[in-house]
Write a protein that holds these residues in place. Sequence first.
Motif, mmCIF file in Angstrom:
data_model
loop_
_atom_site.group_PDB
_atom_site.id
_atom_site.type_symbol
_atom_site.label_atom_id
_atom_site.label_comp_id
_atom_site.label_asym_id
_atom_site.label_seq_id
_atom_site.Cartn_x
_atom_site.Cartn_y
_atom_site.Cartn_z
ATOM 1 N N ALA A 87 4.762 -35.242 16.841
ATOM 2 C CA ALA A 87 5.795 -35.503 17.837
ATOM 3 C C ALA A 87 7.037 -34.659 17.620
ATOM 4 O O ALA A 87 7.309 -34.171 16.522
ATOM 5 N N LYS A 88 7.811 -34.528 18.692
ATOM 6 C CA LYS A 88 9.175 -34.031 18.647
ATOM 7 C C LYS A 88 10.085 -35.063 19.315
ATOM 8 O O LYS A 88 9.644 -35.844 20.159
ATOM 9 N N TYR A 89 11.353 -35.037 18.913
ATOM 10 C CA TYR A 89 12.326 -36.015 19.388
ATOM 11 C C TYR A 89 13.531 -35.285 19.983
ATOM 12 O O TYR A 89 13.888 -34.181 19.552
ATOM 13 N N VAL A 90 14.157 -35.950 20.958
ATOM 14 C CA VAL A 90 15.438 -35.466 21.478
ATOM 15 C C VAL A 90 16.394 -36.649 21.592
ATOM 16 O O VAL A 90 15.951 -37.791 21.751
ATOM 17 N N VAL A 97 16.925 -38.376 39.554
ATOM 18 C CA VAL A 97 15.775 -39.130 39.078
ATOM 19 C C VAL A 97 16.000 -39.608 37.653
ATOM 20 O O VAL A 97 15.691 -40.753 37.311
ATOM 21 N N ILE A 98 16.574 -38.757 36.822
ATOM 22 C CA ILE A 98 16.681 -39.040 35.401
ATOM 23 C C ILE A 98 17.822 -40.004 35.077
ATOM 24 O O ILE A 98 17.676 -40.891 34.242
ATOM 25 N N THR A 99 18.957 -39.863 35.734
ATOM 26 C CA THR A 99 20.142 -40.624 35.334
ATOM 27 C C THR A 99 19.920 -42.137 35.326
ATOM 28 O O THR A 99 20.273 -42.806 34.350
ATOM 29 N N PRO A 100 19.333 -42.734 36.366
ATOM 30 C CA PRO A 100 19.103 -44.180 36.291
ATOM 31 C C PRO A 100 18.188 -44.573 35.132
ATOM 32 O O PRO A 100 18.376 -45.629 34.514
ATOM 33 N N ARG A 101 17.220 -43.727 34.829
ATOM 34 C CA ARG A 101 16.312 -44.026 33.727
ATOM 35 C C ARG A 101 17.066 -43.969 32.404
ATOM 36 O O ARG A 101 16.845 -44.807 31.521
ATOM 37 N N ILE A 102 17.954 -43.008 32.233
ATOM 38 C CA ILE A 102 18.752 -42.924 31.013
ATOM 39 C C ILE A 102 19.625 -44.165 30.865
ATOM 40 O O ILE A 102 19.725 -44.747 29.779
ATOM 41 N N ASP A 103 20.243 -44.584 31.953
ATOM 42 C CA ASP A 103 21.097 -45.772 31.904
ATOM 43 C C ASP A 103 20.291 -47.006 31.508
ATOM 44 O O ASP A 103 20.737 -47.839 30.709
ATOM 45 N N GLU A 104 19.088 -47.113 32.058
ATOM 46 C CA GLU A 104 18.227 -48.255 31.736
ATOM 47 C C GLU A 104 17.833 -48.237 30.262
ATOM 48 O O GLU A 104 17.874 -49.262 29.575
ATOM 49 N N LEU A 105 17.444 -47.068 29.769
ATOM 50 C CA LEU A 105 17.044 -46.944 28.367
ATOM 51 C C LEU A 105 18.217 -47.184 27.422
ATOM 52 O O LEU A 105 18.073 -47.823 26.375
ATOM 53 N N ARG A 106 19.371 -46.662 27.776
ATOM 54 C CA ARG A 106 20.544 -46.874 26.938
ATOM 55 C C ARG A 106 20.880 -48.358 26.853
ATOM 56 O O ARG A 106 21.264 -48.878 25.791
ATOM 57 N N ALA A 107 20.727 -49.064 27.965
ATOM 58 C CA ALA A 107 20.985 -50.507 27.967
ATOM 59 C C ALA A 107 20.006 -51.245 27.058
ATOM 60 O O ALA A 107 20.326 -52.331 26.551
ATOM 61 N N GLU A 108 18.840 -50.680 26.833
ATOM 62 C CA GLU A 108 17.847 -51.286 25.945
ATOM 63 C C GLU A 108 17.989 -50.801 24.506
ATOM 64 O O GLU A 108 17.155 -51.114 23.662
ATOM 65 N N GLY A 109 19.041 -50.033 24.235
ATOM 66 C CA GLY A 109 19.322 -49.606 22.877
ATOM 67 C C GLY A 109 18.669 -48.311 22.452
ATOM 68 O O GLY A 109 18.749 -47.935 21.271
ATOM 69 N N VAL A 110 18.058 -47.591 23.374
ATOM 70 C CA VAL A 110 17.363 -46.348 23.011
ATOM 71 C C VAL A 110 18.378 -45.261 22.686
ATOM 72 O O VAL A 110 19.350 -45.039 23.422
ATOM 73 N N GLN A 111 18.146 -44.571 21.568
ATOM 74 C CA GLN A 111 19.000 -43.464 21.138
ATOM 75 C C GLN A 111 18.237 -42.138 21.113
ATOM 76 O O GLN A 111 18.823 -41.088 21.380
ATOM 77 N N ILE A 112 16.944 -42.195 20.768
ATOM 78 C CA ILE A 112 16.139 -40.970 20.716
ATOM 79 C C ILE A 112 14.820 -41.195 21.448
ATOM 80 O O ILE A 112 14.332 -42.319 21.570
ATOM 81 N N VAL A 113 14.273 -40.081 21.929
ATOM 82 C CA VAL A 113 13.041 -40.108 22.711
ATOM 83 C C VAL A 113 12.008 -39.217 22.046
ATOM 84 O O VAL A 113 12.301 -38.057 21.714
#
Length: 439
Positions: free
Chosen positions: A33-36, A4-20
């Motif tokens: 907030a906390k970040y990872v 479930v998570i891996t495709p979402r990570i790939d999508e976010l990484r493609a949009e430049g996301v580094q931290i959540v």
Amino acid sequence: MGAVITPRIDELRAEGVQIVAGSLTDLAGVTRAKYVPLHRLSAFQDSGMGVSPSWSVFCVDSGIAFTPSIGVVGDLRIRIDPAELCLIDDGVAWAPGSLYDQHGEPAALCTRSLLAEAERAAAARGLTVLVGAELECTLLAPDGGHATTDPWSPYGMRTSLDRSGFLVDLTVAADRAGLQVEQLHTEYGHDQFELSLAPATPVAAADAVILARIVIGRVAARHGLKISFSPVPFAGEAGNGAHLHLSLADDAGPLLSGGDGIHHMRPAGQNAMAGVLDGLPDLLGVYAGSVLSAARLKPGNWAGAAKCWGLENREAAVRFIAATPGNPRGANIELKIIDPSANPYLAAAGLLGSALRGIDKNLQLSAEVTGDPATSDAQPLPADHRTVIETLEASAIAAELLTPAVVEGLAAVRHHELATYGERPAAETTQALRLAWSC
């Protein structure tokens, strides 16, 4: 879970996301907030990030209002749903967090879970619920003072076009974040503007309030500005509201229209509004309980300082908005007394819970106030901060709708404000807390 998570990570990484980021809004109304790193997204969902139970009773000035139930011992977890992530800044995605204990059960002071429970209670009665939010805020200069010194024209073309770059960027950022903005405009107060959000189910609506505050704050920063969500940013000047709208429907249609009652309300709709009115004095500490709230909640401020209702009456605590061709969203009630110091999940839970209580108890709606409540026999809402908080503490309604644990924690943080700021000059307090509720 990885599937479930891996495709979402790939999508976010493609949009430049580094931290959540995953955030909670505490009982004082402050969002924390906390970040990872992005690669730890699954941990943020499954086990969550650890926080002290004291997070719930952090105060507006970073004090901690320990209670008999909350001390230095223990650990809780913030957990997020990756499906709710949205982009809030370059490289940063955000999702609303819920608070759990170490065994995966909702924590007693998780206000998001409390609102979700109220939403389920409505569904169990065969009701669908929509909540709409309005956010008023004040633009500030980098030093925290007034953003402009020019004469202000409320709702004026000049004042809005002077900030057109900010408003355009805000619209683009909101769209990028998936935030559904219905309208925005400059407001009555100097450097003040308002943003209205599309109605949504209760938890989604409260999530959108937090997202909107974040997006507004980030856009303001990019324009060299700060933003204040204080109920009263400057002593003696206009205050900021955080009005919530509520509509209810069952299988037969809306409760607030299509009937034979006043303004075409159905009996259950009148009961719901009666419940909201009945709970106002008890829940004022939820809706407008900060040390600054009373300075906004005064007659003449269009803040709803009287316990009454009226059709399109902006001085009544509850404004009824009928289903007309000019209101395509349908009939709803607007609770005007809420200000930005309120935790939006808790305020929505109080509003919805009060409406359901009114239906369950068949409470009868009082007579409409058709003019200025100040010239009628409408009951003024309490203006003394201590009275507001002590009423909340002693309230059986608040304990029923919000749980004794939440009432205890909320009263603790507000008593801290009273003890710390209650005797200070208004100008000093407004300056100290001007950015307390900003994201």
